[in-house]
Design an enzyme around this catalytic site. Structure first.
Site, mmCIF file in Angstrom:
data_model
loop_
_atom_site.group_PDB
_atom_site.id
_atom_site.type_symbol
_atom_site.label_atom_id
_atom_site.label_comp_id
_atom_site.label_asym_id
_atom_site.label_seq_id
_atom_site.Cartn_x
_atom_site.Cartn_y
_atom_site.Cartn_z
ATOM 1 N N ILE A 91 -29.151 3.358 -54.695
ATOM 2 C CA ILE A 91 -29.709 3.210 -56.050
ATOM 3 C C ILE A 91 -30.337 4.529 -56.506
ATOM 4 N N ASP A 95 -35.787 13.141 -49.793
ATOM 5 C CA ASP A 95 -35.065 12.102 -49.044
ATOM 6 C C ASP A 95 -34.958 12.537 -47.590
ATOM 7 N N THR A 144 -31.608 9.522 -43.825
ATOM 8 C CA THR A 144 -31.317 8.613 -42.715
ATOM 9 C C THR A 144 -29.828 8.310 -42.797
ATOM 10 N N ALA A 174 -37.497 5.325 -51.729
ATOM 11 C CA ALA A 174 -37.309 5.531 -50.289
ATOM 12 C C ALA A 174 -37.699 4.286 -49.511
ATOM 13 N N THR A 206 -41.444 3.263 -42.457
ATOM 14 C CA THR A 206 -41.144 3.839 -43.777
ATOM 15 C C THR A 206 -41.702 2.976 -44.900
ATOM 16 N N THR A 236 -38.047 -5.408 -54.484
ATOM 17 C CA THR A 236 -36.950 -6.374 -54.399
ATOM 18 C C THR A 236 -37.413 -7.793 -54.713
ATOM 19 N N ASP A 237 -36.464 -8.638 -55.113
ATOM 20 C CA ASP A 237 -36.792 -10.061 -55.328
ATOM 21 C C ASP A 237 -37.016 -10.781 -53.998
ATOM 22 N N GLU A 238 -36.616 -10.136 -52.877
ATOM 23 C CA GLU A 238 -36.691 -10.834 -51.588
ATOM 24 C C GLU A 238 -38.129 -11.106 -51.157
ATOM 25 N N TYR A 247 -37.556 -7.037 -43.281
ATOM 26 C CA TYR A 247 -37.353 -6.169 -44.460
ATOM 27 C C TYR A 247 -38.228 -6.647 -45.620
ATOM 28 N N ALA A 283 -40.755 -8.611 -45.676
ATOM 29 C CA ALA A 283 -42.197 -8.561 -45.376
ATOM 30 C C ALA A 283 -42.718 -7.138 -45.540
ATOM 31 N N LYS A 293 -41.450 -4.804 -47.506
ATOM 32 C CA LYS A 293 -41.472 -4.476 -48.936
ATOM 33 C C LYS A 293 -42.663 -5.183 -49.604
ATOM 34 N N ASN A 338 -30.153 -8.347 -56.135
ATOM 35 C CA ASN A 338 -29.148 -7.566 -55.391
ATOM 36 C C ASN A 338 -28.335 -6.662 -56.323
ATOM 37 N N PRO A 359 -29.981 -14.968 -38.687
ATOM 38 C CA PRO A 359 -31.200 -15.740 -38.412
ATOM 39 C C PRO A 359 -32.159 -15.701 -39.609
HETATM 40 P P1 NAD Z 1 -30.546 2.784 -49.352
HETATM 41 O O1 NAD Z 1 -30.775 2.298 -47.970
HETATM 42 O O2 NAD Z 1 -29.151 2.960 -49.839
HETATM 43 O O3 NAD Z 1 -31.274 4.194 -49.575
HETATM 44 C C1 NAD Z 1 -32.562 4.454 -49.121
HETATM 45 C C2 NAD Z 1 -32.774 5.958 -49.187
HETATM 46 O O4 NAD Z 1 -34.113 6.239 -48.743
HETATM 47 C C3 NAD Z 1 -31.828 6.754 -48.279
HETATM 48 O O5 NAD Z 1 -31.327 7.874 -48.990
HETATM 49 C C4 NAD Z 1 -32.720 7.200 -47.126
HETATM 50 O O6 NAD Z 1 -32.312 8.429 -46.539
HETATM 51 C C5 NAD Z 1 -34.063 7.329 -47.824
HETATM 52 N N1 NAD Z 1 -35.203 7.176 -46.888
HETATM 53 C C6 NAD Z 1 -35.357 6.238 -45.916
HETATM 54 N N2 NAD Z 1 -36.519 6.427 -45.275
HETATM 55 C C7 NAD Z 1 -37.123 7.499 -45.868
HETATM 56 C C8 NAD Z 1 -38.350 8.175 -45.661
HETATM 57 N N3 NAD Z 1 -39.202 7.784 -44.695
HETATM 58 N N4 NAD Z 1 -38.659 9.232 -46.444
HETATM 59 C C9 NAD Z 1 -37.793 9.641 -47.408
HETATM 60 N N5 NAD Z 1 -36.605 9.040 -47.635
HETATM 61 C C10 NAD Z 1 -36.284 7.985 -46.880
HETATM 62 O O7 NAD Z 1 -31.358 1.776 -50.282
HETATM 63 P P2 NAD Z 1 -31.068 1.301 -51.774
HETATM 64 O O8 NAD Z 1 -30.202 0.108 -51.728
HETATM 65 O O9 NAD Z 1 -30.691 2.465 -52.577
HETATM 66 O O10 NAD Z 1 -32.518 0.814 -52.190
HETATM 67 C C11 NAD Z 1 -33.463 1.702 -52.791
HETATM 68 C C12 NAD Z 1 -34.743 0.941 -53.067
HETATM 69 O O11 NAD Z 1 -34.475 -0.166 -53.910
HETATM 70 C C13 NAD Z 1 -35.397 0.376 -51.810
HETATM 71 O O12 NAD Z 1 -36.786 0.524 -51.936
HETATM 72 C C14 NAD Z 1 -35.006 -1.095 -51.833
HETATM 73 O O13 NAD Z 1 -35.977 -1.881 -51.192
HETATM 74 C C15 NAD Z 1 -34.952 -1.366 -53.311
HETATM 75 N N6 NAD Z 1 -34.043 -2.431 -53.747
HETATM 76 C C16 NAD Z 1 -32.740 -2.438 -53.312
HETATM 77 C C17 NAD Z 1 -31.883 -3.449 -53.769
HETATM 78 C C18 NAD Z 1 -30.433 -3.482 -53.364
HETATM 79 O O14 NAD Z 1 -29.722 -4.436 -53.703
HETATM 80 N N7 NAD Z 1 -29.913 -2.476 -52.701
HETATM 81 C C19 NAD Z 1 -32.361 -4.432 -54.646
HETATM 82 C C20 NAD Z 1 -33.707 -4.374 -55.056
HETATM 83 C C21 NAD Z 1 -34.523 -3.365 -54.605
HETATM 84 P P1 TYD Z 2 -26.643 -8.066 -48.076
HETATM 85 O O1 TYD Z 2 -25.668 -7.268 -48.857
HETATM 86 O O2 TYD Z 2 -26.964 -7.657 -46.677
HETATM 87 O O3 TYD Z 2 -27.970 -8.162 -48.975
HETATM 88 P P2 TYD Z 2 -29.293 -9.087 -48.763
HETATM 89 O O4 TYD Z 2 -29.290 -9.669 -47.411
HETATM 90 O O5 TYD Z 2 -30.387 -8.105 -48.972
HETATM 91 O O6 TYD Z 2 -29.220 -10.127 -49.858
HETATM 92 O O7 TYD Z 2 -26.116 -9.552 -48.037
HETATM 93 C C1 TYD Z 2 -25.865 -10.295 -49.208
HETATM 94 C C2 TYD Z 2 -25.482 -11.698 -48.788
HETATM 95 O O8 TYD Z 2 -24.230 -11.659 -48.116
HETATM 96 C C3 TYD Z 2 -26.456 -12.317 -47.820
HETATM 97 O O9 TYD Z 2 -26.573 -13.708 -48.118
HETATM 98 C C4 TYD Z 2 -25.806 -12.132 -46.466
HETATM 99 C C5 TYD Z 2 -24.337 -12.181 -46.783
HETATM 100 N N1 TYD Z 2 -23.448 -11.367 -45.933
HETATM 101 C C6 TYD Z 2 -22.311 -11.925 -45.346
HETATM 102 O O10 TYD Z 2 -22.025 -13.138 -45.503
HETATM 103 N N2 TYD Z 2 -21.517 -11.135 -44.586
HETATM 104 C C7 TYD Z 2 -21.796 -9.813 -44.366
HETATM 105 O O11 TYD Z 2 -21.035 -9.132 -43.625
HETATM 106 C C8 TYD Z 2 -22.945 -9.249 -44.991
HETATM 107 C C9 TYD Z 2 -23.304 -7.785 -44.778
HETATM 108 C C10 TYD Z 2 -23.742 -10.053 -45.774
#
Ligand code: NAD
Ligand code: TYD
Length: 352
Positions: free
Chosen positions: A11, A31, A34, A80, A98, A133-135, A159, A161, A163, A188, A292
């Site tokens: 994102i 960044d 990782t 991050a 983190t 996140t909504d989680e 995760y 918890a 956030k 998501n 789980p």
């Molecule tokens: P991602 O895992 O793709 O990217 C995370 C980035 O943070 C990576 O570039 C990583 O190198 C960097 N990072 C990790 N630890 C770090 C640290 N200690 N210092 C500096 N950089 C660090 O995650 P994403 O999906 O892009 O999510 C970004 C944010 O949005 C997160 O905070 C996540 O909780 C939130 N979010 C994600 C979703 C989703 O669907 N992906 C939805 C809602 C909120």
């Molecule tokens: P994910 O993309 O890991 O996001 P989140 O767990 O943060 O919602 O998973 C989205 C949904 O898809 C979740 O209900 C778990 C499910 N899932 C599968 O069924 N198979 C998979 O291989 C993965 C990665 C996720």
């Protein structure tokens, strides 16, 4: 100037790319790179003087303090995090470090900068936007209304918890120290540059690679999907006009069971890149053991953001998922880079 953390991730990279395409304001991108951080997401910014990339940890106080004093950003946008639920189940430690400790240290460094180094005017204009996140709200039962900003926190995975803890710290820094914070809780995301460990990119990449498409449990878990560029536009809008200390839920009213998502991805691939044997990619769907503590349903009520700030998503799920599948088909070199490990080797050599 703004400071973005985690701007090489899924994102964050989309946000940085959109920001620099839409505004003249430079970005410092901090960044840690990782496994989820990928500079290949940002290759189009090579030579762009408005993008300053720094490899480092949000928990490195000296580094963050130096970046703040040197670049004097008017805002910090904190992406991050460790972000994958399955990884948090197998190894929660990095999530605590983190997402909780890192966010705490970042807040402390920002508080020092904000309270000690800014004019009254700059202090009043400053913003710390925390991306969450909504989680954190836990799991909904069928028929229960979608999460509003008033929903109680009930995180179920390490995760969510971690956030939730970071959200509480951000809130506390506003109430206790007056730090001008904003928090967004989004559903998501999916779209370009999504690391293929999450559901949608994993299904696309595995399907094309002739591998199994692992669906957890009965596949009837529901997630609420938002195209990543719409999340980015919501963050920009909240940064611009959000009320201080407020929380905004972000979502596109797209609740879908996982199996329907996998089915849609298969149907699009059948159309755009049919299997050589002409069979459907659905043949590769394999039901596997459930995660789980798997949350059954997430759903976001985005009325507040729509009503107060006039935000609307640009994509429907149909348009967004088609763009996404096409993006993966058109960017097989990116996929090969993140899946083969060659990119990781480059990072380790480059930053040795
Ligand atoms: P991602 O895992 O793709 O990217 C995370 C980035 O943070 C990576 O570039 C990583 O190198 C960097 N990072 C990790 N630890 C770090 C640290 N200690 N210092 C500096 N950089 C660090 O995650 P994403 O999906 O892009 O999510 C970004 C944010 O949005 C997160 O905070 C996540 O909780 C939130 N979010 C994600 C979703 C989703 O669907 N992906 C939805 C809602 C909120
Ligand atoms: P994910 O993309 O890991 O996001 P989140 O767990 O943060 O919602 O998973 C989205 C949904 O898809 C979740 O209900 C778990 C499910 N899932 C599968 O069924 N198979 C998979 O291989 C993965 C990665 C996720």
């Amino acid at each position: 100037m703004i400071l973005v953390t985690g701007g090489a991730g899924f994102i964050g990279a989309n946000f940085v790319l959109d920001w620099l395409a839409q505004s003249d304001e430079p970005v410092v991108n901090l960044d840690k790179l990782t496994y989820a951080g990928n500079l290949e997401n940002l290759v189009s910014l090579q030579g762009n003087a408005r993008h300053v990339f720094v490899r480092g940890d949000i928990g490195d106080t000296a580094l963050v303090e130096r970046l703040l004093s040197e670049h004097r950003p008017r805002a910090v946008v904190n992406f991050a995090a460790e972000s994958h639920v399955d990884r948090s189940i197998h190894g929660p430690e990095d999530f605590i470090q983190t997402n909780i400790v890192g966010t705490f240290r970042l807040l402390e460094a920002v508080r020092t900068y904000w309270s000690g180094q800014l004019s009254d005017e700059a202090k009043a204009a400053f913003r710390f936007l925390h991306v969450s996140t909504d989680e954190v709200y836990g799991s909904l039962k069928s028929g229960e209304p979608a999460f509003t900003e008033q929903h109680r926190y009930e995180p179920n995975s390490p995760y969510s918890a971690s956030k939730a803890a970071s959200d509480h710290l951000v809130r506390a820094y506003h109430h206790t120290y007056g730090l001008p914070v904003l928090t967004t809780n989004c559903s998501n995301n999916y779209g370009p540059y999504h690391f293929p460990e999450k559901l949608i990119p994993l299904m696309i990449v595995n399907a094309l690679g002739g591998k199994a498409l692992p669906v957890y449990g009965d596949g009837q878990q529901i997630r609420d999907w938002l195209y990543v560029k719409d999340h980015c536009s919501a963050i920009r809008r909240v940064l611009e006009a959000g009320r201080l200390g407020e929380v905004y839920n972000v979502g596109g009213w797209n609740e879908k069971p996982n199996i329907e998502i996998v089915d849609t991805v298969c149907a699009l691939l059948d159309e755009l890149r049919p299997r050589t044997d002409k069979k459907s990619y659905r043949e590769q769907i394999t039901y596997v053991k459930d995660r789980p503590g798997h949350d059954r349903r997430y759903a976001i009520d985005a009325h507040k953001l729509e009503r107060e700030l006039g935000w609307r998503p640009a994509e429907t799920f149909d348009t967004g998922i088609r763009k996404t599948v096409r993006w993966y088909l058109d960017n097989q070199a990116w996929v090969a880079g993140v899946t083969s490990g060659s990119y990781r080797q480059w990072v380790e050599r480059h930053y040795a």
